[in-house]
Design an enzyme around this catalytic site. Structure first.
Site, PDB file in Angstrom:
ATOM      1  N   GLU A 139      56.617 -51.932 -34.898  1.00 10.68           N
ATOM      2  CA  GLU A 139      56.733 -50.467 -33.313  1.00 10.68           C
ATOM      3  C   GLU A 139      57.479 -51.091 -33.171  1.00 10.68           C
ATOM      4  O   GLU A 139      57.518 -51.493 -32.038  1.00 10.68           O
ATOM      5  CB  GLU A 139      55.608 -51.443 -32.512  1.00 10.68           C
ATOM      6  N   GLU A 248      48.418 -49.082 -38.031  1.00 14.23           N
ATOM      7  CA  GLU A 248      47.525 -49.192 -37.718  1.00 14.23           C
ATOM      8  C   GLU A 248      46.562 -49.150 -36.608  1.00 14.23           C
ATOM      9  O   GLU A 248      46.805 -47.833 -35.710  1.00 14.23           O
ATOM     10  CB  GLU A 248      48.347 -50.025 -35.950  1.00 14.23           C
TER      11      GLU A 248
END
Length: 352
Positions: A139, A248
């Protein structure tokens, strides 16, 4: 006919949960979770790796090795997720490992990142545990390897950021060439809302030598619906000529909290048409996957699908912050939920 898509789960917590007494069931029979996911159609397992955490003995290279052995023993591919941190890395927290703290020279820091990445792959290779895919960062919406959380540091220094990411990517490339392997490289950004701007900034720095774009998609933190997600995937794939995967995601099957750890996906994190129910969770995952495929995406990985409630402690509570969004029914002895069907659903096969 088996579908060609990479559908799987992040199972990073499993070893710890089992050490805390956690058990998993299907048709009232106890099951090894790695075997169960494989039997249900999972093709890939994502595993996070911290550098040198001082607050847990899990998420270390030794722990990751154990999980890779279990996944490969059940014929599932591996996506190794380098966090390049000693703790959780996310859009607001890209904190440099303590071992590299204080290194201000970007070239020296890049060498540290390169050597660490290469040495991890070397050690895994020596034990026949090489991953098929590698995330260079987790991320990475904000600048990587920072001394403080992003909010305290201001905007991204893209020249520095790209230079460091290129070193991680180069380490995997050089390792492939040395060993005759084809480990695929991925850059992972949270939420489709930010992906276009991020990859445009990356392109301006000639940050392009990788094979995959990874996205997190949690609808309660995104302004994008499934159609906009699909459109964004199509844009990224066609603009940058990369494969795209959602690495995710998560969805609650209930809002009930079963332990002392607050639920990340609490009240209000459901979408219209997808109630927080067993059926709603399954329907969301099937429709999400269909949307990814429609946009030309190649896979979907569910985050911590096996994070059941146990006496394990986190940094914020005792239990699981995700048991209401896992693949096991906390109200029914951790019996496998219908959402497992998303792996074997008969998706339309699209040649993109």
């Amino acid at each position: 006919m088996s579908n060609p898509y990479l559908l799987g789960a992040d199972l990073s917590y499993v070893n710890e949960l089992e050490d805390c007494g956690g058990k998993f069931y299907k048709d009232l029979q106890p099951r090894d979770p790695f075997t169960l996911f494989s039997d249900e159609g999972s093709k890939i397992v994502r595993l996070r790796l911290w550098h040198s955490p001082d607050w847990t003995t899990y998420g270390t290279l030794a722990d990751v090795k154990k999980s890779i052995r279990r996944a490969k023993g059940n014929e599932m591919a591996i996506l190794l997720d380098f966090h390049y941190s000693d703790n959780w890395a996310d859009p607001a927290h890209q904190i440099i490992p303590a071992a590299w703290s204080g290194i201000t020279d970007t070239n020296v820091l890049g060498d540290s990142l390169y050597n660490y990445t290469y040495s991890v792959l070397e050690e895994l290779y020596s034990e026949n545990l090489s991953p098929e895919y590698v995330q260079v960062g987790n991320e990475i919406n904000s600048e990587i390897l920072m001394e403080k959380p992003t909010a305290e540091n201001g905007p991204t220094n893209w020249e520095r950021n790209a230079a460091l990411l290129k070193r991680g990517l180069q380490a995997v490339k050089d390792f492939n060439e040395a060993k005759g392997l084809n480990i695929q490289r991925m850059l992972h950004v949270a939420q489709p809302d930010e992906a276009k701007e991020w990859f445009a900034s990356a392109a301006k720095q000639n940050l392009s030598d990788f094979e995959w774009i990874g996205l997190s998609y949690y609808p309660n933190w995104s302004e994008f619906d499934l159609e906009q997600l699909s459109q964004t995937i199509s844009f990224l794939k066609n603009t940058y000529q990369k494969e795209v995967m959602v690495v995710e995601t998560g969805y609650p099957y209930t809002f009930r909290n079963f332990d002392g750890a607050n639920n990340v996906l609490g009240e209000g994190s459901d979408l219209t048409g997808y109630p927080a129910s067993k059926e709603g969770q399954m329907s969301f995952m099937i429709d999400l996957t269909s949307s990814v495929i429609k946009g030309g995406g190649r896979g979907v990985i569910y985050w911590e699908a096996a994070w059941i409630s146990t006496p394990c402690k986190t940094q914020w509570g005792t239990g699981s912050h995700w048991e209401n969004a896992a693949f096991f029914d906390a109200a029914n002895g951790n019996e496998a939920l219908p959402v497992f069907d998303f792996f074997s659903h008969n998706y339309q096969i699209i040649d993109n």
